[in-house]
Design a protein around this motif. Structure first.
Motif, short mmCIF file in Angstrom:
data_model
loop_
_atom_site.label_atom_id
_atom_site.label_comp_id
_atom_site.label_asym_id
_atom_site.label_seq_id
_atom_site.Cartn_x
_atom_site.Cartn_y
_atom_site.Cartn_z
N THR A 1 1.10 -1.13 0.04
CA THR A 1 -0.15 0.11 0.45
C THR A 1 1.11 1.22 0.45
N VAL A 2 0.09 1.98 0.11
CA VAL A 2 1.45 4.05 -0.01
C VAL A 2 1.99 3.74 0.72
N GLU A 3 1.60 3.82 2.39
CA GLU A 3 3.06 4.16 2.44
C GLU A 3 4.08 3.28 2.24
N SER A 4 4.00 2.23 2.15
CA SER A 4 5.33 0.89 2.08
C SER A 4 5.67 1.53 0.86
N TRP A 5 5.48 1.70 -0.53
CA TRP A 5 6.11 3.08 -1.28
C TRP A 5 6.78 3.81 -1.25
N LEU A 6 6.88 4.52 0.24
CA LEU A 6 6.32 6.04 0.58
C LEU A 6 8.00 5.54 0.82
N VAL A 7 7.79 4.47 2.04
CA VAL A 7 8.75 4.12 2.97
C VAL A 7 10.32 3.24 2.14
N TRP A 8 9.63 3.00 1.42
CA TRP A 8 10.79 2.08 0.24
C TRP A 8 11.36 3.21 -0.75
N LYS A 9 11.06 4.24 -0.64
CA LYS A 9 11.48 5.54 -1.45
C LYS A 9 12.14 6.08 -0.58
N LEU A 10 12.40 6.16 0.46
CA LEU A 10 12.38 7.83 1.84
C LEU A 10 13.83 6.25 2.05
N THR A 11 13.47 5.54 2.70
CA THR A 11 14.87 4.78 3.01
C THR A 11 15.93 4.14 2.16
N GLY A 12 15.43 3.51 0.54
CA GLY A 12 16.05 3.40 -0.26
C GLY A 12 16.15 1.20 -0.34
N GLY A 13 15.24 1.28 0.14
CA GLY A 13 14.76 -0.54 0.08
C GLY A 13 14.32 -0.93 1.41
N LEU A 14 13.77 -0.43 2.69
CA LEU A 14 13.02 -1.43 3.37
C LEU A 14 11.60 -1.36 3.24
N HIS A 15 11.16 -2.70 3.26
CA HIS A 15 9.79 -3.07 2.52
C HIS A 15 9.16 -3.94 4.05
N ILE A 16 8.15 -2.38 4.47
CA ILE A 16 7.34 -2.64 5.94
C ILE A 16 5.88 -1.87 5.61
N THR A 17 4.56 -2.60 6.11
CA THR A 17 3.60 -1.86 6.23
C THR A 17 3.39 -2.05 7.77
N ASP A 18 2.62 -0.99 8.23
CA ASP A 18 2.27 -0.77 9.32
C ASP A 18 0.58 -1.49 9.20
N ALA A 19 0.20 -2.31 10.68
CA ALA A 19 -0.71 -2.69 11.19
C ALA A 19 -2.25 -2.32 10.54
N THR A 20 -2.88 -1.10 10.42
CA THR A 20 -3.43 -0.50 10.15
C THR A 20 -3.41 -1.00 8.37
N ASN A 21 -2.86 -0.76 8.52
CA ASN A 21 -3.54 -1.13 6.68
C ASN A 21 -2.71 -1.80 6.33
N ALA A 22 -2.30 -3.08 6.91
CA ALA A 22 -1.91 -4.57 6.75
C ALA A 22 -3.89 -5.03 6.24
N SER A 23 -4.36 -3.97 7.75
CA SER A 23 -5.31 -4.85 8.11
C SER A 23 -6.43 -4.43 6.74
N ARG A 24 -6.52 -3.92 6.11
CA ARG A 24 -7.57 -3.30 4.88
C ARG A 24 -7.03 -3.74 3.70
N THR A 25 -6.07 -5.16 3.40
CA THR A 25 -5.62 -5.74 2.10
C THR A 25 -6.98 -6.61 2.24
N ALA A 26 -7.37 -7.70 2.89
CA ALA A 26 -8.27 -8.56 3.48
C ALA A 26 -7.00 -9.91 3.05
N LEU A 27 -5.82 -9.60 3.41
CA LEU A 27 -4.89 -11.13 3.27
C LEU A 27 -4.06 -10.60 5.16
N MET A 28 -4.59 -10.14 6.07
CA MET A 28 -3.87 -10.12 7.06
C MET A 28 -5.47 -11.00 8.20
#
Length: 488
Positions: A160-187
């Protein structure tokens, strides 16, 4: 000690950066519009490269205005939820358009899964329903229809978008927080981890998904602005607004009227179960412990006013709608059901389409504009009834978002809901909630209770409408919305 908190608030129609002092004062803000693409009816896409470029630009501008990166204690990020981005881990560049939360292209897929009997399991595991709104079906569709994603193999990153922004800000950290993860229907909402059964059901690539983390903590740092700045807070926009409105105790409720409208009631440490097609979602996760909320989602709110302005030409600016609504005594029998991208809770009908009903030669532009604003309170009242049926009625409502600067609409909300409505003096509570999380994550605050002082003062609207007038309004709305549902 450096105490300025920088927030990136990446929304659906714009992205902005804001700087906050620990007392809640906004020190600087900069925004840029985002382009929405509509390649087919019901499809909505973003260019992830544009999201990044414009986010980077507004962030740089705010950092310069507060005196440089060494003045920033931490970064908080809040974002449009359910929108999904696909990129190449090797190059860091997008591989396909981002599919926006409003997108309905997977309505047929979700219907087929419902017909096959999967919705009960999905709801039990995730707190969500089978609807194109959520990210899982979008990911599966993209893997089936965009061959470059499958060809990328292990290089594919999905988030989701915060994952994309963190990846670009840090140069490769791939994370998502629990609130966004809970909206994927995969968590799995109870365990807080990705669920293999759900991943298989939607056809999502497990190796491409990010690691799920808390909403506050030291997640990584960015060196793009000179001095290293830690990223310390993350939450989806509606959860961030819930925190920004200080809805920290069970029963406290907020409604955000932005592009869509989203109402969350704090539910405590146990995931709530809805029997009236509301959603159970993670409100926040701190130190591995989750707090939950019951949520009702309306797909069209501020975007209706934007449509009246840009597509129909009925108004020149959003601000003039208040005076237009006041210029007529009532709606003149006109009702507008804003199903421009389907109906959300409690209807969950992606195929529904908008309608304006009750028109006659006596009606004017003002009646249609007023009906559009009235639709906000009407939709909120439908949700209030659903929340009450689930045993969580509202004693009051805390409102925020761009639309609530309209005093007429705020009063109409109190009148139709028949409860007090509170509006904070500083309405950007989504960004403020992200600032509160970042403040907790970097140690400026001991917890959310202490951070909630950032909310500041509020204005209160008390219900004033005659009960008979209210009843007539709601009866007319019921007829209008049922007519729309009957056409599906």
């Amino acid at each position: 000690m450096t105490e300025t908190i920088l927030v990136i608030d990446e929304g659906t129609t714009s992205t902005r950066a804001m700087a906050f002092a620990p007392d809640g004062r906004c020190l600087a803000t900069e925004a840029a519009e985002l382009t929405q693409h509509y390649p087919q009816p019901g499809w909505v896409e973003h260019d992830a490269a544009e999201i990044w470029a414009r986010t980077l630009a507004v962030t740089r501008a705010v950092i310069e205005r507060v005196g440089g990166a060494d003045r920033i204690a931490a970064i908080g990020i809040t974002n449009q939820r359910e929108t999904v981005v696909f990129w190449d881990k090797a190059t860091g560049e997008p591989l396909a358009p981002a599919i926006v939360w409003q997108d309905r292209r997977t309505a047929g897929d979700c219907h087929a899964l419902k017909e096959a009997g999967h919705e009960a399991v999905v709801q039990a595991k995730t707190g969500l329903l089978l609807d194109p709104y959520f990210s899982g079906s979008k990911i599966g569709w993209a893997l089936r229809h965009w061959p470059q994603l499958a060809e990328a193999g292990d290089r594919l990153a999905v988030g989701t978008v915060e994952s994309w922004l963190v990846w670009k800000l840090t140069g490769g950290l791939h994370i998502t927080d629990a609130t966004n993860a809970s909206r994927t229907a995969l968590m799995a909402i109870g365990s807080g981890g990705w669920d293999d059964g759900l991943i298989d059901l939607f056809g999502a690539p497990r190796t491409a998904l990010p690691e799920i983390v808390d909403c506050a903590g030291r997640f990584g740092e960015t060196t793009l602005f000179g001095t290293a700045i830690p990223i310390c807070g993350m939450a989806g926009d509606q959860q961030a607004a819930t925190i920004g409105q200080a809805c920290l105790k069970p029963g406290e409720t907020k409604a955000t009227f932005g592009t869509g409208a989203f109402i969350l009631t704090q539910a405590g440490a146990i995931p709530p179960v809805s029997h009236h097609r509301l959603l159970s979602t993670v409100a926040w996760q701190l130190s591995g412990k989750r707090a939950y909320a019951l949520e009702g989602s309306v797909f069209v709110a501020g975007s209706l006013v934007k449509w009246l302005r840009d597509a129909i030409g009925l108004i020149g600016t959003a601000a003039e709608t208040e005076a237009i609504a006041r210029s007529v005594a009532d709606n003149g029998g006109v009702y507008l059901v804003p199903a421009l991208s389907g109906l959300g809770a409690p209807w969950w009908q992606p195929e529904a389409r908008a309608a304006i009903s009750g028109l006659s030669f006596t009606n004017t532009r003002a009646h249609i504009v007023r009906a559009a604003l009235e639709a906000m309170a009407h939709q909120a009242n439908d949700l209030k009834n659903a929340f009450a049926a689930d045993g969580v009625d509202w004693a009051s409502l805390r409102i925020d978002g761009g639309m609530v600067a309209n005093n007429w609409m705020a009063q109409d909300m109190a009148d139709i809901l028949a409860i007090p409505v509170e509006r904070p003096a500083f309405a950007e509570t989504t960004a403020q909630g992200a600032a509160m999380l970042a403040g907790v994550g970097c140690g400026l605050f001991s917890g959310l209770e202490e951070a909630s002082a950032m909310r500041g003062t509020v204005e209160r609207f008390e219900p004033e409408m005659n009960a008979e007038v209210r009843s007539t309004r709601l009866k007319g709305w019921g007829i209008a919305v049922n007519a729309v549902m009957d056409t599906v």
